[in-house]
Each structure stands twice: as structure tokens, then as C-alpha cells.
Design a protein around this motif. Structure first.
Motif, mmCIF file in Angstrom:
data_model
loop_
_atom_site.group_PDB
_atom_site.id
_atom_site.type_symbol
_atom_site.label_atom_id
_atom_site.label_comp_id
_atom_site.label_asym_id
_atom_site.label_seq_id
_atom_site.Cartn_x
_atom_site.Cartn_y
_atom_site.Cartn_z
ATOM 1 N N ALA A 10 0.843 -1.196 0.000
ATOM 2 C CA ALA A 10 0.000 0.000 0.000
ATOM 3 C C ALA A 10 0.876 1.243 0.000
ATOM 4 O O ALA A 10 2.014 1.217 0.475
ATOM 5 N N LEU A 11 0.369 2.332 -0.535
ATOM 6 C CA LEU A 11 1.090 3.598 -0.509
ATOM 7 C C LEU A 11 1.015 4.217 0.882
ATOM 8 O O LEU A 11 0.025 4.063 1.590
ATOM 9 N N THR A 12 2.053 4.934 1.258
ATOM 10 C CA THR A 12 2.022 5.713 2.488
ATOM 11 C C THR A 12 1.456 7.094 2.162
ATOM 12 O O THR A 12 1.404 7.495 0.999
ATOM 13 N N SER A 13 1.035 7.829 3.182
ATOM 14 C CA SER A 13 0.396 9.127 2.942
ATOM 15 C C SER A 13 1.320 10.107 2.217
ATOM 16 O O SER A 13 0.859 10.927 1.421
ATOM 17 N N ASP A 14 2.629 10.036 2.435
ATOM 18 C CA ASP A 14 3.537 10.962 1.755
ATOM 19 C C ASP A 14 3.803 10.569 0.301
ATOM 20 O O ASP A 14 4.445 11.315 -0.432
#
Length: 58
Positions: A10-14
Motif C-alpha cells: 500500500a502507498l504511504t500518505s507521503d
């Protein structure tokens, strides 16, 4: 979650950039069906009930 499905994580928020149009285009390329859904025009009592349900259920 779509990124995790395609790339294994999954992608991180940044790592988010480009906004919803970029994300929708990316998802469409992967074969997802993307639909624009307008928020419902809720009455005041419906908003209060929804808020109460959220507060009670975390």
C-alpha cells in the motif's frame, strides 16, 4: 489498496500526489471501474443520526 493489489504494498500518505483525477486514471488503466458519486443531500436529522452512529461505533 489498489496499489497494494498491483504493486504488492500500500502507498504511504507521503506518496500520494496528483489528486483524485490522477488516481482515477491510474485505477482505470488497471481495469477498475471508477464512478463519480455525488454526496447525498441529507436532511439535518439524517446528518445528526449518521454522526451519532459514527460516534457510537468508532
Amino acid at each position: 489498496m489498489a496499489h497494494k493489489w498491483d504493486q504488492g504494498r500500500a502507498l504511504t500518505s507521503d506518496e500520494f500526489s496528483g489528486g483524485k483525477d490522477h488516481a482515477a486514471a491510474w485505477l482505470k488503466r488497471l481495469g477498475f471501474q471508477v464512478k463519480a458519486i455525488k454526496n447525498p443531500d441529507w436532511a439535518r436529522d439524517e446528518i445528526i443520526l449518521a454522526f451519532r452512529l459514527v460516534m457510537e461505533n468508532g
